[in-house]
Design an enzyme around this catalytic site. Structure first.
Site, short mmCIF file in Angstrom:
data_model
loop_
_atom_site.label_atom_id
_atom_site.label_comp_id
_atom_site.label_asym_id
_atom_site.label_seq_id
_atom_site.Cartn_x
_atom_site.Cartn_y
_atom_site.Cartn_z
N ASP A 44 33.01 12.86 27.21
CA ASP A 44 32.43 12.40 25.94
C ASP A 44 30.92 12.28 26.07
OD1 ASP A 44 33.16 10.84 23.21
OD2 ASP A 44 31.48 9.84 24.19
N TYR A 49 22.64 11.28 23.55
CA TYR A 49 22.61 10.80 24.95
C TYR A 49 21.66 11.64 25.81
CZ TYR A 49 27.08 8.57 23.62
OH TYR A 49 28.08 7.87 22.99
N LYS A 74 28.52 14.73 19.80
CA LYS A 74 28.34 14.04 18.51
C LYS A 74 27.02 14.45 17.86
CE LYS A 74 30.49 10.08 20.81
NZ LYS A 74 29.89 10.04 22.14
N HIS A 107 28.20 10.85 14.61
CA HIS A 107 27.99 9.70 15.50
C HIS A 107 27.95 8.38 14.74
CE1 HIS A 107 26.07 8.85 19.68
NE2 HIS A 107 26.74 7.81 19.27
#
Ligand SMILES: NC(=O)c1ccc[n+]([C@@H]2O[C@H](COP(=O)([O-])OP(=O)(O)OC[C@H]3O[C@@H](n4cnc5c(N)ncnc54)[C@H](OP(=O)(O)O)[C@@H]3O)[C@@H](O)[C@H]2O)c1
Length: 283
Positions: A44, A49, A74, A107
């Site tokens: 994930d 990120y 996402k 997200h």
């Protein structure tokens, strides 16, 4: 690998590996590589990120066959909108060195996420992503999205741990056929989760760790988990949860830990909406 079946028939591992707050490229790559070696198949990540490239390199290095993997990324808030979502999706694929994604999530429920959803429906129809879903959607936002679109999201990834159990949302998701996925299963250690007396006692009963008890509790509720650890011994520990079972009394005593409140942020707080509108990431 234990799996759940999504509303379109796609199988998703019930446990995966999360990669939030691991921005260092080398650490991300090595951690994902170790996770894949330890048997994780669901990874994930997120555009936000900033470690998709490292994930891509780790996947290549691992040699694990593509069809065995379940890769989630996402769409960040700044890329909500039809055109922007399409572009962001192709950038994510490129960084991950993949030609399709297993799961693409919106997200956050901010910005033009309706435009984004229509782009994602097309990507799904074209076979570029096996399932599409959302994250951080309250039940009313999710119902609205379902009511105005063609495809029902396959997944809603929301904060879920012993202190924020999302019992009402879990029941709603089940009713709509949307898979509940937990983020921050350990509440990132907040509220002294790892020292909690109830959890420590249950862990001792089974000769397991608190982390394993929490993950077992969530997966016994059929909630998909994606614990994060940059330590090899912990990521191995975290996936080793299928050789014991919590009794209904133990499950109930964990239910009693629920506070019904977030330990992170309130999605209906205007300050959070403002923060999200200004939160830009470099893609
Ligand atoms: N959709 C969203 O908005 C959203 C938000 C947050 C998170 N997520 C996803 O959910 C994943 C998990 O959430 P999270 O990373 O925020 O937090 P988390 O998994 O609840 O907690 C991670 C923390 O627990 C520690 N830890 C891990 N395993 C442990 C063990 N066996 N014993 C003791 N400590 C342990 C880790 O430390 P070490 O790393 O030092 O081991 C880290 O400090 C993320 O990585 C991300 O993929 C999504």
């Amino acid at each position: 690998m234990h799996t759940v079946t999504l509303n379109n028939g796609v199988k998703m591992p019930i446990i995966g590996f999360g990669l939030y707050q691991v921005p260092d490229a080398e650490e991300s790559e090595n951690t994902v590589y170790e996770a894949l070696k330890a048997g994780y198949r669901l990874i994930d990540t997120a555009a936000g990120y900033q470690n998709e490239e490292a994930v891509g390199r780790a996947i290549k290095r691992s040699g694990v066959a593509r069809e065995e993997l379940f890769i989630t990324t996402k769409l960040w808030v700044q890329d909500a909108g039809y055109e922007k979502a399409k572009l962001a999706f192709s950038k994510s694929l490129e960084k991950l060195q993949l030609d399709y994604l297993d799961l693409y999530l919106i997200h956050m429920p901010f910005g033009d996420y309706y435009g984004a959803w229509r782009a994602m429906e097309e990507l799904y129809d074209e076979g570029k992503v096996k399932a599409i879903g959302v994250s951080n959607f309250s039940s009313d936002r999710l119902m609205d999205l379902i009511g105005h679109n063609k495809i029902v999201p396959a997944v809603n990834q929301i904060e879920t741990h012993p202190f924020q159990q999302q019992l009402a949302d879990a029941a709603f998701l089940k009713g709509q056929g949307v898979q509940h996925q937990s983020w921050a299963p350990f509440a990132e250690g907040r509220n002294n989760l790892f020292g909690n007396e109830t959890l420590v006692t249950i862990a001792q009963n089974h000769n397991k760790s608190v982390a394993q008890v929490v993950l077992r509790w969530l997966t016994q509720r059929e909630i998909v988990v994606i614990p994060k650890s940059v330590r090899k011994e912990r990521l191995i520990e975290n996936i080793n949860i299928f050789d014991f079972e919590l009794s209904s009394e133990e499950m109930a005593s964990i239910t009693d830990l629920d506070t019904g409140n977030s330990l992170f942020f309130a999605l209906n707080d205007p300050e959070v909406a403002k923060m999200m509108a200004n939160w830009k990431v470099e893609l």
